[in-house]
Scaffold this motif. Structure first.
Motif, PDB file in Angstrom:
ATOM      1  N   PHE A   1      14.554  -4.930 -13.795  1.00  0.00           N
ATOM      2  CA  PHE A   1      13.399  -4.449 -14.555  1.00  0.00           C
ATOM      3  C   PHE A   1      13.528  -2.948 -14.814  1.00  0.00           C
ATOM      4  O   PHE A   1      13.224  -2.458 -15.906  1.00  0.00           O
ATOM      5  N   CYS A   2      13.969  -2.223 -13.778  1.00  0.00           N
ATOM      6  CA  CYS A   2      14.098  -0.762 -13.905  1.00  0.00           C
ATOM      7  C   CYS A   2      15.163  -0.388 -14.928  1.00  0.00           C
ATOM      8  O   CYS A   2      14.962   0.521 -15.751  1.00  0.00           O
ATOM      9  N   LEU A   3      16.283  -1.084 -14.894  1.00  0.00           N
ATOM     10  CA  LEU A   3      17.365  -0.780 -15.837  1.00  0.00           C
ATOM     11  C   LEU A   3      16.929  -1.056 -17.274  1.00  0.00           C
ATOM     12  O   LEU A   3      17.188  -0.256 -18.185  1.00  0.00           O
ATOM     13  N   GLY A   4      16.250  -2.187 -17.487  1.00  0.00           N
ATOM     14  CA  GLY A   4      15.773  -2.511 -18.831  1.00  0.00           C
ATOM     15  C   GLY A   4      14.742  -1.514 -19.323  1.00  0.00           C
ATOM     16  O   GLY A   4      14.739  -1.116 -20.497  1.00  0.00           O
ATOM     17  N   THR A   5      13.852  -1.087 -18.415  1.00  0.00           N
ATOM     18  CA  THR A   5      12.832  -0.095 -18.769  1.00  0.00           C
ATOM     19  C   THR A   5      13.479   1.234 -19.132  1.00  0.00           C
ATOM     20  O   THR A   5      13.038   1.933 -20.052  1.00  0.00           O
TER      21      THR A   5
ATOM     22  N   PHE B   1      11.158   7.625  -5.208  1.00  0.00           N
ATOM     23  CA  PHE B   1       9.892   7.120  -4.667  1.00  0.00           C
ATOM     24  C   PHE B   1       8.904   6.612  -5.727  1.00  0.00           C
ATOM     25  O   PHE B   1       8.831   5.403  -5.956  1.00  0.00           O
ATOM     26  N   PRO B   2       8.128   7.484  -6.400  1.00  0.00           N
ATOM     27  CA  PRO B   2       7.080   6.937  -7.280  1.00  0.00           C
ATOM     28  C   PRO B   2       7.591   6.186  -8.495  1.00  0.00           C
ATOM     29  O   PRO B   2       6.895   5.318  -9.029  1.00  0.00           O
ATOM     30  N   VAL B   3       8.797   6.485  -8.984  1.00  0.00           N
ATOM     31  CA  VAL B   3       9.344   5.758 -10.128  1.00  0.00           C
ATOM     32  C   VAL B   3      10.598   4.992  -9.681  1.00  0.00           C
ATOM     33  O   VAL B   3      11.529   4.788 -10.444  1.00  0.00           O
ATOM     34  N   GLY B   4      10.596   4.558  -8.447  1.00  0.00           N
ATOM     35  CA  GLY B   4      11.723   3.809  -7.905  1.00  0.00           C
ATOM     36  C   GLY B   4      11.259   2.826  -6.852  1.00  0.00           C
ATOM     37  O   GLY B   4      10.779   1.734  -7.167  1.00  0.00           O
ATOM     38  N   LEU B   5      11.371   3.218  -5.592  1.00  0.00           N
ATOM     39  CA  LEU B   5      11.025   2.342  -4.474  1.00  0.00           C
ATOM     40  C   LEU B   5       9.604   1.786  -4.577  1.00  0.00           C
ATOM     41  O   LEU B   5       9.347   0.648  -4.163  1.00  0.00           O
ATOM     42  N   ALA B   6       8.687   2.563  -5.148  1.00  0.00           N
ATOM     43  CA  ALA B   6       7.291   2.123  -5.245  1.00  0.00           C
ATOM     44  C   ALA B   6       7.155   0.775  -5.941  1.00  0.00           C
ATOM     45  O   ALA B   6       6.339  -0.062  -5.553  1.00  0.00           O
ATOM     46  N   PHE B   7       7.962   0.527  -6.974  1.00  0.00           N
ATOM     47  CA  PHE B   7       7.833  -0.725  -7.722  1.00  0.00           C
ATOM     48  C   PHE B   7       8.369  -1.918  -6.929  1.00  0.00           C
ATOM     49  O   PHE B   7       7.926  -3.051  -7.134  1.00  0.00           O
ATOM     50  N   PHE B   8       9.296  -1.669  -6.023  1.00  0.00           N
ATOM     51  CA  PHE B   8       9.819  -2.736  -5.182  1.00  0.00           C
ATOM     52  C   PHE B   8       8.793  -3.136  -4.115  1.00  0.00           C
ATOM     53  O   PHE B   8       8.547  -4.322  -3.902  1.00  0.00           O
ATOM     54  N   VAL B   9       8.206  -2.154  -3.449  1.00  0.00           N
ATOM     55  CA  VAL B   9       7.226  -2.479  -2.404  1.00  0.00           C
ATOM     56  C   VAL B   9       5.929  -3.015  -3.018  1.00  0.00           C
ATOM     57  O   VAL B   9       5.244  -3.850  -2.412  1.00  0.00           O
ATOM     58  N   TRP B  10       5.578  -2.547  -4.230  1.00  0.00           N
ATOM     59  CA  TRP B  10       4.398  -3.083  -4.916  1.00  0.00           C
ATOM     60  C   TRP B  10       4.612  -4.567  -5.230  1.00  0.00           C
ATOM     61  O   TRP B  10       3.694  -5.378  -5.115  1.00  0.00           O
TER      62      TRP B  10
ATOM     63  N   ALA C   1       0.821  -1.212   0.000  1.00  0.00           N
ATOM     64  CA  ALA C   1       0.000   0.000   0.000  1.00  0.00           C
ATOM     65  C   ALA C   1       0.856   1.264   0.000  1.00  0.00           C
ATOM     66  O   ALA C   1       0.415   2.319  -0.483  1.00  0.00           O
ATOM     67  N   THR C   2       2.084   1.183   0.505  1.00  0.00           N
ATOM     68  CA  THR C   2       2.937   2.373   0.489  1.00  0.00           C
ATOM     69  C   THR C   2       3.300   2.781  -0.936  1.00  0.00           C
ATOM     70  O   THR C   2       3.616   3.946  -1.187  1.00  0.00           O
ATOM     71  N   ALA C   3       3.249   1.823  -1.877  1.00  0.00           N
ATOM     72  CA  ALA C   3       3.509   2.167  -3.281  1.00  0.00           C
ATOM     73  C   ALA C   3       2.458   3.147  -3.781  1.00  0.00           C
ATOM     74  O   ALA C   3       2.775   4.100  -4.513  1.00  0.00           O
ATOM     75  N   VAL C   4       1.207   2.918  -3.400  1.00  0.00           N
ATOM     76  CA  VAL C   4       0.123   3.806  -3.830  1.00  0.00           C
ATOM     77  C   VAL C   4       0.343   5.205  -3.273  1.00  0.00           C
ATOM     78  O   VAL C   4       0.122   6.213  -3.966  1.00  0.00           O
ATOM     79  N   LEU C   5       0.789   5.287  -2.018  1.00  0.00           N
ATOM     80  CA  LEU C   5       1.063   6.593  -1.418  1.00  0.00           C
ATOM     81  C   LEU C   5       2.200   7.291  -2.166  1.00  0.00           C
ATOM     82  O   LEU C   5       2.160   8.508  -2.377  1.00  0.00           O
TER      83      LEU C   5
END
Length: 308
Positions: free
Chosen positions: A186-190, A222-231, A15-19
């Motif tokens: 995934f982030c590096l490839g994206t 945060f939104p384009v980094g850590l968020a994808f890990f916690v999601w 849920a922290t990803a949504v925040l």
């Protein structure tokens, strides 16, 4: 991430990803005139490199060694969503495209019913529909859908973006044995694919000054980094249906942040949207809030442990 995590805790982590995603509007507005794919490339590149460096320092870099199919899935999910979303808002009225795209939380809830050990309950559907209503109220602001026939490619792209993200989120559950650390790859490839898209579709405009670069770093952190890990933790080990309903808090939280920082006004429409989304999240999370997770075949009850 700890080697063991409860279903409730995983849901809360997810849920922290949504925040974090609720800060997209604020950081995006502060990043200046950087075109979307270049911004995507910068943010995912910084996030991926930072995560890889962190894993190397902790001696966990080996966890990034995954089969090509895993990286194909992850990169296709992250890049595909952003590619089609940017295509949608460029080829259709942004309000319409944004609303169509925001069917992805509803699709997550519906698609999750096909996962082993999951059962779709009436409160999940009701809560998600309430959230969709609140998001629609906020996005449309009384303007209504234009549905311009000339914008059909943009509408199809918006549908594709919703399908890509909901599909990525739900199918991640089937890759539960893949460690979250792989998201760094995934982030590096994206980032690399975003560079290619930028070179094809955009004119280069770099961030200007400390303020805009700080906004880019904020996005990457945060939104384009850590968020994808916690999601990833949330959708693999938490209650994916509750997360789907909770996702509708993102447009509301984003609007509230913009208002706080002087980019908008708090109106009755915003208040009503907040009420609908909050009610929807509470309805969808009824079992979790009252501690009545039921044990499902292949699922996990509250308080039980899930091995990584």
């Amino acid at each position: 991430m700890p080697s063991q995590v409860t279903r409730l805790r995983a849901t809360m982590i997810g849920a922290t990803a949504v925040l974090m995603w609720s800060t997209l509007g604020l950081f995006g507005a502060a990043s200046g005139g950087v075109p979307p794919f270049l911004l995507n490339a910068l943010c995912f590149g910084i996030a991926g490199l930072g995560a890889t460096a962190w894993l190397a320092l902790r001696g966990r870099l080996v966890l990034m060694r995954q089969p090509c199919r895993v990286y194909g899935f992850g990169i296709l999910g992250l890049f595909g969503f952003h590619f089609f979303y940017f295509t949608a808002i460029r080829n259709a009225p942004p309000v319409d495209a944004n609303l169509i795209n925001y069917t992805w939380p509803l699709l997550i809830v519906v698609f999750s019913a096909f996962l082993p050990g999951e059962r779709l309950k009436i409160q999940h559907v009701a809560g998600t529909l309430l959230g969709l209503g609140g998001a629609a109220l906020l996005i449309l602001r009384g303007d209504g859908l234009a549905l311009d026939g000339d914008a059909a490619p943009g509408y199809f792209a918006a549908v594709a973006s919703a399908l890509f993200w909901s599909g990525y989120s739900v199918l991640s559950r089937r890759l539960g044995s893949v460690p979250t650390e792989a998201v760094a790859g995934f982030c590096l490839g994206t980032s690399l694919l975003s560079v290619a898209a930028h070179l094809v579709f955009e004119t280069t405009v770099w961030p200007q000054g400390t303020g805009e670069w700080s906004a880019v770093l904020g996005l990457a952190a945060f939104p384009v980094g850590l968020a994808f890990f916690v999601w990833d933790i949330g959708v693999k080990r938490g209650d994916i249906q509750v997360l789907g309903a909770f996702a509708y808090t993102a447009p509301v939280s984003s609007t509230l942040l913009l208002i706080v920082f002087g980019f908008g006004d708090f109106t009755l429409v915003v208040m009503a949207a907040c009420a609908l989304v909050t009610l929807g999240a509470l309805v969808a999370a009824k079992d979790m809030l009252f501690g009545r997770f039921t044990k499902k075949t292949g699922g996990v009850a509250a308080g039980e442990r899930v091995e990584e």
